[in-house]
Design an enzyme around this catalytic site. Structure first.
Site, mmCIF file in Angstrom:
data_model
loop_
_atom_site.group_PDB
_atom_site.id
_atom_site.type_symbol
_atom_site.label_atom_id
_atom_site.label_comp_id
_atom_site.label_asym_id
_atom_site.label_seq_id
_atom_site.Cartn_x
_atom_site.Cartn_y
_atom_site.Cartn_z
ATOM 1 N N SER A 115 64.116 -17.145 -50.711
ATOM 2 C CA SER A 115 66.043 -16.540 -51.200
ATOM 3 C C SER A 115 66.468 -17.372 -49.684
ATOM 4 C CB SER A 115 65.614 -15.413 -51.309
ATOM 5 O OG SER A 115 65.104 -15.079 -52.565
ATOM 6 N N HIS B 156 64.219 -18.768 -57.297
ATOM 7 C CA HIS B 156 63.913 -20.347 -57.594
ATOM 8 C C HIS B 156 62.790 -20.731 -58.091
ATOM 9 C CE1 HIS B 156 60.839 -18.814 -54.507
ATOM 10 N NE2 HIS B 156 62.064 -17.364 -53.643
ATOM 11 N N HIS C 187 59.637 -17.706 -57.641
ATOM 12 C CA HIS C 187 59.751 -16.837 -58.812
ATOM 13 C C HIS C 187 59.134 -16.761 -60.207
ATOM 14 C CE1 HIS C 187 62.485 -15.531 -55.533
ATOM 15 N NE2 HIS C 187 62.030 -14.272 -55.397
HETATM 16 P P1 AMP Z 1 61.223 -11.847 -53.019
HETATM 17 O O1 AMP Z 1 62.380 -12.163 -53.845
HETATM 18 O O2 AMP Z 1 61.530 -12.582 -51.897
HETATM 19 O O3 AMP Z 1 61.157 -10.287 -52.989
HETATM 20 O O4 AMP Z 1 59.777 -12.840 -53.486
HETATM 21 C C1 AMP Z 1 59.645 -11.914 -54.955
HETATM 22 C C2 AMP Z 1 57.967 -12.180 -55.253
HETATM 23 O O5 AMP Z 1 58.191 -13.511 -55.203
HETATM 24 C C3 AMP Z 1 57.120 -11.913 -54.891
HETATM 25 O O6 AMP Z 1 55.708 -11.638 -54.727
HETATM 26 C C4 AMP Z 1 57.451 -13.286 -53.276
HETATM 27 O O7 AMP Z 1 55.842 -13.637 -52.572
HETATM 28 C C5 AMP Z 1 57.378 -13.907 -53.985
HETATM 29 N N1 AMP Z 1 57.845 -15.099 -53.871
HETATM 30 C C6 AMP Z 1 58.685 -15.752 -52.652
HETATM 31 N N2 AMP Z 1 58.872 -17.184 -52.750
HETATM 32 C C7 AMP Z 1 57.441 -17.831 -53.436
HETATM 33 C C8 AMP Z 1 56.709 -19.201 -53.235
HETATM 34 N N3 AMP Z 1 57.632 -19.851 -52.162
HETATM 35 N N4 AMP Z 1 56.462 -19.063 -53.863
HETATM 36 C C9 AMP Z 1 55.586 -18.397 -54.899
HETATM 37 N N5 AMP Z 1 56.080 -16.960 -54.650
HETATM 38 C C10 AMP Z 1 57.136 -16.427 -54.000
#
Ligand code: AMP
Length: 289
Positions: free
Chosen positions: A186, A34, A37
């Protein structure tokens, strides 16, 4: 963009890139990409000439009763988004490639892992540290970008990097939100439109709390009660009754060491986790006290 699934191939490429004195920026993700990311990828591109993104739904960071099996996997759409962003490499290994039979090494940062999210997810950060350490050894990044959405994760990974002498610098990106304020995630895919609307109350309450602190309120129990009442009354009030609501935690702590201060001073983190039906939502806001 090249898509790689083999560890040895990724390591070979990283070695070649470093030989050319080109810096590598890395954004680890679990996919279902999203705008949050994407914002991290933009930061990586600003800081490095060669950008690697990983997509790996890491089984070791999910508890036995958690959502590993139903976690959203949207690789075709993710590939489209990533090719638009013109990153250099997508590293997307299989579970077997990362954790072959007999795998047995784990990294733990106990000082910071047993509070906040670690209380209800006792093995989560061990899984996170283990996979990030493995990915760092595979990608050899100069910088790695993580989101402040997972503020505790950032503190823990910075400690791991320091303690284990990883030559990688962590850069953080601010939380990207839906127009109504809900932090992008996600896991928001689990929510109905109505639930997404109701869930925006979490950030509204965090902002109101930050305003109170900015106006001089320093009583931590009073501030925590304000958040609890705000979320429980407003979200419950506007939700259909089948959507149960349970606060997992509300913390107001020092952002850099996650300790509960006697008096609020410096960078303070207001962090919450809320169970909304079967979906666990986390959010936070930073206030300079
Ligand atoms: P994930 O795919 O949820 O493991 O997240 C991958 C990276 O994206 C991690 O460093 C999260 O902290 C970051 N992330 C997830 N959601 C957001 C958001 N809304 N804004 C900024 N970074 C995010």
């Amino acid at each position: 963009m090249k898509v790689i699934s083999k560890i040895s191939e990724m390591q070979e490429i990283s070695k070649e890139i470093h030989k050319k004195n080109i810096s590598i920026g890395f954004v680890p993700t679990m996919g279902a990409l999203h705008k949050g990311h994407i914002s991290l990828i933009d930061i990586a591109k600003k800081h490095s000439r060669f950008v690697v993104v990983s997509i790996f739904v890491n089984p070791t960071q999910f508890g036995p009763k958690e959502d590993f099996n139903k976690y959203p996997r949207t690789l075709t759409k993710d590939l489209e988004l990533l090719s638009e962003k013109k990153i250099d490499i997508l590293f997307a290994p299989t579970d077997k490639e990362m954790y072959p039979k007999g795998y047995g090494t784990y990294i733990d940062v106990p000082d910071f892992s047993n509070k906040l999210c670690g209380k209800s997810r006792p093995t989560h950060f061990k899984g996170v540290c283990t996979i990030v350490a493995k990915l760092f050894n595979i990608v050899s990044p100069d910088i790695a970008v993580f989101g402040e959405k997972d503020a505790q994760q950032v503190v823990i990974l910075k400690k791991m990097i320091k303690d284990l002498n990883f030559p990688t610098k962590i850069i953080t990106g601010q939380i990207i939100r839906e127009p109504n304020g809900l932090a992008m995630s996600s896991r928001n895919k689990y929510l109905t439109d109505k639930q997404k609307q109701n869930a925006s109350i979490i950030y509204k309450t965090l902002r109101e709390t930050a305003n109170k602190i900015n106006k001089g309120e320093r009583n931590i129990p009073k501030l925590k009660k304000f958040i609890k009442d705000g979320i429980l009354t407003k979200m419950t009030h506007s939700s259909p009754s089948e959507n149960s609501l349970k606060i997992d935690y509300i913390e107001i702590i020092n952002k850099n060491n996650l300790q509960q201060p006697k008096t609020l001073k410096g960078e303070c983190l207001i962090a919450v986790a809320v169970w909304y039906g079967k979906t666990r939502l986390i959010d936070n806001i930073t206030v300079n006290c």
